[in-house]
Design a protein around this motif. Structure first.
Motif, PDB file in Angstrom:
ATOM      1  N   ALA A  11     -17.495  38.754 -79.790  1.00 37.24           N
ATOM      2  CA  ALA A  11     -18.085  38.977 -78.483  1.00 37.24           C
ATOM      3  C   ALA A  11     -17.568  38.046 -77.390  1.00 37.24           C
ATOM      4  O   ALA A  11     -17.782  38.312 -76.215  1.00 37.24           O
ATOM      5  CB  ALA A  11     -19.609  38.858 -78.575  1.00 37.24           C
ATOM      6  N   GLY A  12     -16.934  36.965 -77.758  1.00 38.65           N
ATOM      7  CA  GLY A  12     -16.465  36.037 -76.727  1.00 38.65           C
ATOM      8  C   GLY A  12     -15.899  34.774 -77.339  1.00 38.65           C
ATOM      9  O   GLY A  12     -15.642  34.690 -78.540  1.00 38.65           O
ATOM     10  N   GLU A  57      -8.383  34.641 -76.701  1.00 40.96           N
ATOM     11  CA  GLU A  57      -9.267  35.146 -75.649  1.00 40.96           C
ATOM     12  C   GLU A  57      -8.470  36.033 -74.684  1.00 40.96           C
ATOM     13  O   GLU A  57      -8.937  37.084 -74.259  1.00 40.96           O
ATOM     14  CB  GLU A  57      -9.923  33.980 -74.914  1.00 40.96           C
ATOM     15  CG  GLU A  57     -11.056  34.394 -74.016  1.00 40.96           C
ATOM     16  CD  GLU A  57     -11.803  33.209 -73.418  1.00 40.96           C
ATOM     17  OE1 GLU A  57     -12.699  33.475 -72.600  1.00 40.96           O
ATOM     18  OE2 GLU A  57     -11.492  32.051 -73.750  1.00 40.96           O
ATOM     19  N   ARG A  58      -7.277  35.617 -74.371  1.00 37.57           N
ATOM     20  CA  ARG A  58      -6.399  36.419 -73.503  1.00 37.57           C
ATOM     21  C   ARG A  58      -6.019  37.721 -74.204  1.00 37.57           C
ATOM     22  O   ARG A  58      -6.025  38.788 -73.594  1.00 37.57           O
ATOM     23  CB  ARG A  58      -5.144  35.634 -73.143  1.00 37.57           C
ATOM     24  CG  ARG A  58      -4.121  36.443 -72.391  1.00 37.57           C
ATOM     25  CD  ARG A  58      -3.961  35.926 -70.996  1.00 37.57           C
ATOM     26  NE  ARG A  58      -2.888  36.613 -70.320  1.00 37.57           N
ATOM     27  CZ  ARG A  58      -3.089  37.435 -69.308  1.00 37.57           C
ATOM     28  NH1 ARG A  58      -4.306  37.631 -68.857  1.00 37.57           N
ATOM     29  NH2 ARG A  58      -2.084  38.030 -68.722  1.00 37.57           N
ATOM     30  N   ALA A  59      -5.666  37.646 -75.491  1.00 40.34           N
ATOM     31  CA  ALA A  59      -5.246  38.837 -76.232  1.00 40.34           C
ATOM     32  C   ALA A  59      -6.374  39.859 -76.365  1.00 40.34           C
ATOM     33  O   ALA A  59      -6.141  41.064 -76.253  1.00 40.34           O
ATOM     34  CB  ALA A  59      -4.739  38.438 -77.618  1.00 40.34           C
ATOM     35  N   LEU A  60      -7.590  39.395 -76.601  1.00 36.54           N
ATOM     36  CA  LEU A  60      -8.701  40.316 -76.868  1.00 36.54           C
ATOM     37  C   LEU A  60      -9.539  40.676 -75.651  1.00 36.54           C
ATOM     38  O   LEU A  60     -10.099  41.770 -75.581  1.00 36.54           O
ATOM     39  CB  LEU A  60      -9.616  39.719 -77.941  1.00 36.54           C
ATOM     40  CG  LEU A  60      -8.983  39.497 -79.313  1.00 36.54           C
ATOM     41  CD1 LEU A  60      -9.983  38.842 -80.254  1.00 36.54           C
ATOM     42  CD2 LEU A  60      -8.447  40.799 -79.896  1.00 36.54           C
ATOM     43  N   PHE A  61      -9.638  39.732 -74.704  1.00 37.64           N
ATOM     44  CA  PHE A  61     -10.542  39.948 -73.570  1.00 37.64           C
ATOM     45  C   PHE A  61      -9.843  39.898 -72.213  1.00 37.64           C
ATOM     46  O   PHE A  61     -10.464  40.147 -71.195  1.00 37.64           O
ATOM     47  CB  PHE A  61     -11.671  38.903 -73.580  1.00 37.64           C
ATOM     48  CG  PHE A  61     -12.507  38.957 -74.819  1.00 37.64           C
ATOM     49  CD1 PHE A  61     -13.484  39.919 -74.982  1.00 37.64           C
ATOM     50  CD2 PHE A  61     -12.313  38.050 -75.842  1.00 37.64           C
ATOM     51  CE1 PHE A  61     -14.254  39.973 -76.127  1.00 37.64           C
ATOM     52  CE2 PHE A  61     -13.072  38.087 -76.999  1.00 37.64           C
ATOM     53  CZ  PHE A  61     -14.044  39.057 -77.135  1.00 37.64           C
ATOM     54  N   GLY A 105     -16.145  45.644 -86.035  1.00 34.99           N
ATOM     55  CA  GLY A 105     -16.192  46.346 -84.767  1.00 34.99           C
ATOM     56  C   GLY A 105     -14.808  46.480 -84.160  1.00 34.99           C
ATOM     57  O   GLY A 105     -13.818  46.013 -84.714  1.00 34.99           O
ATOM     58  N   PRO A 106     -14.717  47.104 -82.991  1.00 34.43           N
ATOM     59  CA  PRO A 106     -13.422  47.375 -82.360  1.00 34.43           C
ATOM     60  C   PRO A 106     -12.600  46.121 -82.041  1.00 34.43           C
ATOM     61  O   PRO A 106     -11.387  46.103 -82.236  1.00 34.43           O
ATOM     62  CB  PRO A 106     -13.774  48.124 -81.075  1.00 34.43           C
ATOM     63  CG  PRO A 106     -15.155  48.628 -81.274  1.00 34.43           C
ATOM     64  CD  PRO A 106     -15.822  47.717 -82.250  1.00 34.43           C
ATOM     65  N   ARG A 107     -13.243  45.062 -81.560  1.00 33.23           N
ATOM     66  CA  ARG A 107     -12.476  43.843 -81.241  1.00 33.23           C
ATOM     67  C   ARG A 107     -11.993  43.158 -82.523  1.00 33.23           C
ATOM     68  O   ARG A 107     -10.904  42.602 -82.555  1.00 33.23           O
ATOM     69  CB  ARG A 107     -13.315  42.881 -80.410  1.00 33.23           C
ATOM     70  CG  ARG A 107     -13.409  43.325 -78.969  1.00 33.23           C
ATOM     71  CD  ARG A 107     -12.805  42.309 -78.032  1.00 33.23           C
ATOM     72  NE  ARG A 107     -12.519  42.830 -76.717  1.00 33.23           N
ATOM     73  CZ  ARG A 107     -13.392  43.279 -75.836  1.00 33.23           C
ATOM     74  NH1 ARG A 107     -14.671  43.343 -76.143  1.00 33.23           N
ATOM     75  NH2 ARG A 107     -13.003  43.699 -74.647  1.00 33.23           N
ATOM     76  N   ALA A 108     -12.802  43.206 -83.563  1.00 30.17           N
ATOM     77  CA  ALA A 108     -12.378  42.636 -84.845  1.00 30.17           C
ATOM     78  C   ALA A 108     -11.154  43.389 -85.366  1.00 30.17           C
ATOM     79  O   ALA A 108     -10.185  42.774 -85.820  1.00 30.17           O
ATOM     80  CB  ALA A 108     -13.513  42.689 -85.870  1.00 30.17           C
ATOM     81  N   GLU A 109     -11.178  44.702 -85.261  1.00 30.29           N
ATOM     82  CA  GLU A 109     -10.025  45.505 -85.689  1.00 30.29           C
ATOM     83  C   GLU A 109      -8.811  45.207 -84.812  1.00 30.29           C
ATOM     84  O   GLU A 109      -7.686  45.127 -85.305  1.00 30.29           O
ATOM     85  CB  GLU A 109     -10.370  46.996 -85.664  1.00 30.29           C
ATOM     86  CG  GLU A 109     -11.413  47.391 -86.697  1.00 30.29           C
ATOM     87  CD  GLU A 109     -11.025  47.019 -88.120  1.00 30.29           C
ATOM     88  OE1 GLU A 109      -9.867  47.270 -88.517  1.00 30.29           O
ATOM     89  OE2 GLU A 109     -11.881  46.467 -88.849  1.00 30.29           O
ATOM     90  N   GLN A 110      -9.041  45.035 -83.521  1.00 25.67           N
ATOM     91  CA  GLN A 110      -7.953  44.704 -82.597  1.00 25.67           C
ATOM     92  C   GLN A 110      -7.347  43.349 -82.962  1.00 25.67           C
ATOM     93  O   GLN A 110      -6.120  43.190 -82.958  1.00 25.67           O
ATOM     94  CB  GLN A 110      -8.493  44.682 -81.164  1.00 25.67           C
ATOM     95  CG  GLN A 110      -7.461  44.372 -80.116  1.00 25.67           C
ATOM     96  CD  GLN A 110      -8.080  44.256 -78.715  1.00 25.67           C
ATOM     97  OE1 GLN A 110      -9.279  44.425 -78.518  1.00 25.67           O
ATOM     98  NE2 GLN A 110      -7.242  43.955 -77.755  1.00 25.67           N
TER      99      GLN A 110
END
Length: 153
Positions: A11-12, A57-61, A105-110
């Protein structure tokens, strides 16, 4: 109700920091890739953590100001001791297992997919574009997500 450890997505930054601490604890202790961190690079996790958290953080968010060169330190390590397909494969295995143990979740998969892309790109760049992902023992860089992470006594 008892929830599993992997009950929420990344989440962050707080989740990233916890994930990175757990991943590096496993990576530093690993017989195969640990020496790259502990003996060759002499990585100071507390100094390294904010920068690597910025990267993820840059890669995911797309929310951190990471402008570093991720290739340069890996090239220096590779000069000291060549990194093999098996080394990159182990990194991916530990990365995916750490994420799966904490998040879903989607960010974990990403994050898992991005980590694998990074490993493949670094290996190709360090070993040459035509480098095989097959290792010396025939094990090579295999889809490690399909393997069970086993603890070794």
């Amino acid at each position: 109700m008892n929830q599993s450890a992997a009950d929420h997505d990344i989440a962050g930054r707080a989740d990233l920091l916890a994930l990175l601490r757990r991943f590096y604890a496993a990576a530093f202790a690993d017989r195969r890739i640990g020496p790259f961190f502990t003996e060759i690079a002499g990585t100071d996790l507390e100094a390294h953590l904010p920068r690597i958290a910025d990267f993820w953080e840059r890669a995911l968010f797309r929310s951190a100001d990471y402008t570093g060169n991720a290739f340069a330190p890996h090239a220096a390590l590779n000069t000291a001791r060549a990194m093999t397909a098996e080394d990159f494969g182990r990194w991916v295995q530990l990365w995916r297992a750490t994420i799966d143990g904490l998040h879903q979740g989607p960010r974990a998969e990403q994050a898992k997919a991005h980590g694998e892309r990074i490993a493949l790109a670094l290996h190709a760049r360090l070993a040459g574009r035509d480098a095989s992902m097959q290792g010396g023992d025939g094990g090579g860089f295999i889809p490690l997500a399909a393997l069970e992470l086993r603890t070794v006594a």
